[in-house]
Design a protein around this motif. Structure first.
Motif, PDB file in Angstrom:
ATOM      1  N   TRP A 108      -9.836   2.353  -2.275  1.00 44.88           N
ATOM      2  CA  TRP A 108      -8.955   1.235  -2.634  1.00 44.88           C
ATOM      3  C   TRP A 108      -8.188   1.565  -3.911  1.00 44.88           C
ATOM      4  CZ3 TRP A 108      -7.310  -3.070  -0.347  1.00 44.88           C
ATOM      5  CH2 TRP A 108      -6.709  -4.053  -1.144  1.00 44.88           C
TER       6      TRP A 108
ATOM      7  N   MET B 126      -5.176   3.932  -2.245  1.00 41.55           N
ATOM      8  CA  MET B 126      -4.238   3.099  -1.508  1.00 41.55           C
ATOM      9  C   MET B 126      -3.375   2.240  -2.433  1.00 41.55           C
ATOM     10  SD  MET B 126      -6.909   1.985   1.486  1.00 41.55           S
ATOM     11  CE  MET B 126      -5.908   0.607   2.026  1.00 41.55           C
TER      12      MET B 126
ATOM     13  N   LEU C 144     -10.114   8.034   1.743  1.00 41.93           N
ATOM     14  CA  LEU C 144      -9.371   6.854   1.318  1.00 41.93           C
ATOM     15  C   LEU C 144     -10.231   6.007   0.393  1.00 41.93           C
ATOM     16  CD1 LEU C 144      -7.724   5.697   4.684  1.00 41.93           C
ATOM     17  CD2 LEU C 144      -6.734   7.148   2.893  1.00 41.93           C
TER      18      LEU C 144
ATOM     19  N   TYR D  59      -4.857  -0.051   7.529  1.00 40.30           N
ATOM     20  CA  TYR D  59      -4.078   1.062   6.967  1.00 40.30           C
ATOM     21  C   TYR D  59      -4.142   2.278   7.885  1.00 40.30           C
ATOM     22  CZ  TYR D  59      -2.568   4.383   3.311  1.00 40.30           C
ATOM     23  OH  TYR D  59      -1.912   5.332   2.586  1.00 40.30           O
TER      24      TYR D  59
ATOM     25  N   PHE E 171       0.825  -1.199   0.000  1.00 38.97           N
ATOM     26  CA  PHE E 171       0.000   0.000   0.000  1.00 38.97           C
ATOM     27  C   PHE E 171       0.864   1.257   0.000  1.00 38.97           C
ATOM     28  CE2 PHE E 171      -3.122  -2.928   2.089  1.00 38.97           C
ATOM     29  CZ  PHE E 171      -3.953  -3.007   0.993  1.00 38.97           C
TER      30      PHE E 171
END
Length: 562
Positions: free
Chosen positions: A127, A156, A125, A79, A40
């Protein structure tokens, strides 16, 4: 990542190579635990511990993605723990297409919440940008909207450089890649469905009266498992009811009669029959997009029955394209089209009430569609408010004394017109700029077909119309300040106006009364026990031998409809 110390152009080339390599991979294993930190990408603009973030999660549905959103959520939480971010809200759209934001309830809720300054996080955030949206225009618009509201958007997994120059280029390439992937997937799915239908197979849910046959093997999947499909066959429990419903409708029977005859076994509401009586499936035709395959499955009705029912459909005035549709004949409400909520400014909607207990009333359109939490206004009785407004127009607005007051106030307000003239000049310059912007947006839309360009063109067109209306209004105010009308002409015009609108009230033609009212009222802001009336005078009715006045005088007045 040594290349980050190179030039922006070299950085972009390296990032594009990374994207190219990533796009060739068919699948990958989501890392967990200690491997996660190498996979990530760290949040470049959210390095302050305790930064607040939202997370948006989405999947497209299907067996392969049934655990996608829970997996995304687990990784987002890990995360945030690793980088000391405060996760305050998670938005989830499960089994929703990324091709459009329409129908994605949590996405729309996220955009709405971002309007409230106190609720905005430091960052959002996702993906990857494909989870955000696969439509390039939507992606550009909503990312710009969130960023203008001070929200950092961080993918990410998408490799985005830190510098502003490179990041925008790479994001654009990613958006184009995602949109093309969506188009390819859509084309592949449609092609596959058409192939199944042309071979006599039936994907999807069977309509009423049919059921799926036993599974049939058709080829092998990539994983080596058999690909199972099915056909449609008659459902013995509902087949005769389907034939009965079509036969009754062809004879001209009402939907309620058909509903009673079928005892609610096909549909629970008469309103559900409309699509049923338009489906070519019951002719034995298999349909997939624009493809129609005759003799695809067993037909329930003959062509003669179909034609008889479609003739009734075309003659039904409730159809949207019928010239006698009730909305085309006219909504029987006096304030339609120019009445707004006094609390929030939304357009008011008119409701006749329940059929067993009719009571006409006006209600805020926003409250009607979205609920009481969006507007605290109350329902306003239509008859009471309409009578109060009409009485105020006749007995106050259309009087010589009131008109004299309007003229006096107008002259005093605009005795010095220099400021107004400067404002008109500035607005005319703005109108020229909007004309140029509108033409550019139109050219861009014609060349590229971009929906974003179309949206900008509509926006510029609305702004242009508003500016021109402001210019006309200011020019009318300047003209009104120099207005000279003989008292006899005022008295004659007022008497004639009152007589005409009083005569119109005696009839039952609501549209005729509304047309007269609209000559004198440009806007009504309606509340439960008070109203704000914005009035106007059609000055061309003051036609004299030596002058013709063709501009309006506008103003506002409070009125209590109680």
């Amino acid at each position: 990542m040594r290349w980050l110390r190179t030039s922006p152009r070299q950085s972009v080339i390296c990032w594009l190579r990374a994207i190219s390599c990533r796009s060739t991979a068919r699948s990958f294993q989501i890392p967990t635990g200690e491997n996660m930190k190498e996979f990530f990408l760290p949040p470049p603009n959210l390095r302050r511990p305790g930064s607040t973030v939202w997370a948006y999660l989405r999947d497209s549905g299907g067996a392969a993605q049934e655990n996608s959103v829970p997996q995304q959520e687990a990784e987002v939480r890990a995360y945030c723990d690793r980088y000391k971010l405060a996760l305050v809200e998670i938005f989830r759209d499960v089994a929703k297409s990324g091709g459009s934001v329409t129908g994605r309830d949590d996405f729309e809720r996220m955009i709405d919440m971002s309007k409230i300054k106190d609720l905005r996080p430091d960052g959002l955030l996702i993906w990857n940008f494909a989870r955000f949206t696969r439509d390039k225009d939507d992606s550009t618009f909503y990312k710009a909207l969130l960023r203008k509201r001070g929200i950092v958007i961080h993918s990410m997994t998408d490799p985005i450089p830190d510098d502003d120059f490179g990041s925008r280029i790479v994001e654009t390439v990613i958006d184009l890649s995602n949109e093309e992937k969506r188009r390819q997937t859509s084309r592949d799915v449609k092609r596959g469905l058409k192939a199944l239908v042309s071979e006599g197979f039936s994907p999807g849910t069977p309509p009423k009266g049919y059921k799926r046959s036993a599974p049939i093997e058709r080829g092998i999947k990539r994983d080596g498992k058999p690909r199972m499909v099915s056909k449609w066959e008659r459902d013995p429990e509902l087949w005769e009811l389907v034939i009965l419903a079509w036969t009754m409708r062809a004879e001209g029977r009402s939907l309620q009669e058909i509903q009673n005859a079928t005892a609610g076994r096909l549909f629970t509401s008469p309103a559900s029959w409309n699509g049923f009586f338009r489906s070519k499936t019951y002719l034995g035709i298999g349909v997939s997009g624009d493809l129609e395959v005759e003799n695809h499955h067993e037909a329930a009705i003959t062509r003669d029955v179909w034609e008889a029912v479609q003739k009734l459909n075309r003659e039904n005035p409730m159809q949207q394209d019928h010239p006698r549709h009730p909305r085309r004949v006219g909504n029987p409400s006096l304030f339609t089209g120019f009445t707004y909520c006094l609390e929030c400014g939304s357009m008011m909607t008119h409701t006749p009430g329940h059929k067993n207990k009719p009571w006409r009333y006006y209600m805020c359109g926003t409250k009607f569609r979205q609920g009481v939490k969006y507007c605290k206004s109350r329902r306003v009785g239509a008859q009471r408010s309409e009578t109060a407004v009409l009485d105020a127009v006749i007995n106050r607005v259309l009087t010589v004394d009131f008109f004299d007051q309007v003229i006096h106030v107008t002259r005093a307000k605009f005795s010095d017109t220099s400021a107004t003239e400067k404002k008109i000049a500035a607005l005319k310059e703005r109108a020229v700029d909007l004309d140029v912007a509108f033409q550019r947006a139109m050219n861009a839309h014609e060349k590229t077909g971009s929906e974003l360009a179309l949206e900008r063109m509509k926006q510029r067109e609305g702004e242009r119309a508003q500016v021109k209306a402001e210019i006309a209004h200011l020019e009318s105010q300047i003209a009104a300040s120099k207005l000279e009308i003989a008292p006899e002409a005022i008295q004659i015009a007022m008497n004639r106006w009152r007589e005409q609108i009083t005569e119109a009230r005696k009839g039952d033609d609501i549209k005729f009364v509304r047309a007269w009212l609209y000559r004198f009222v440009s806007r009504i802001e309606l509340g439960y026990n008070r109203a704000q009336i914005y009035y106007t005078y059609p000055m061309n009715d003051f036609s004299l031998a030596d002058a013709l006045f063709a501009f309006p005088l506008r103003g506002g007045t409070n009125n209590n409809p109680a």
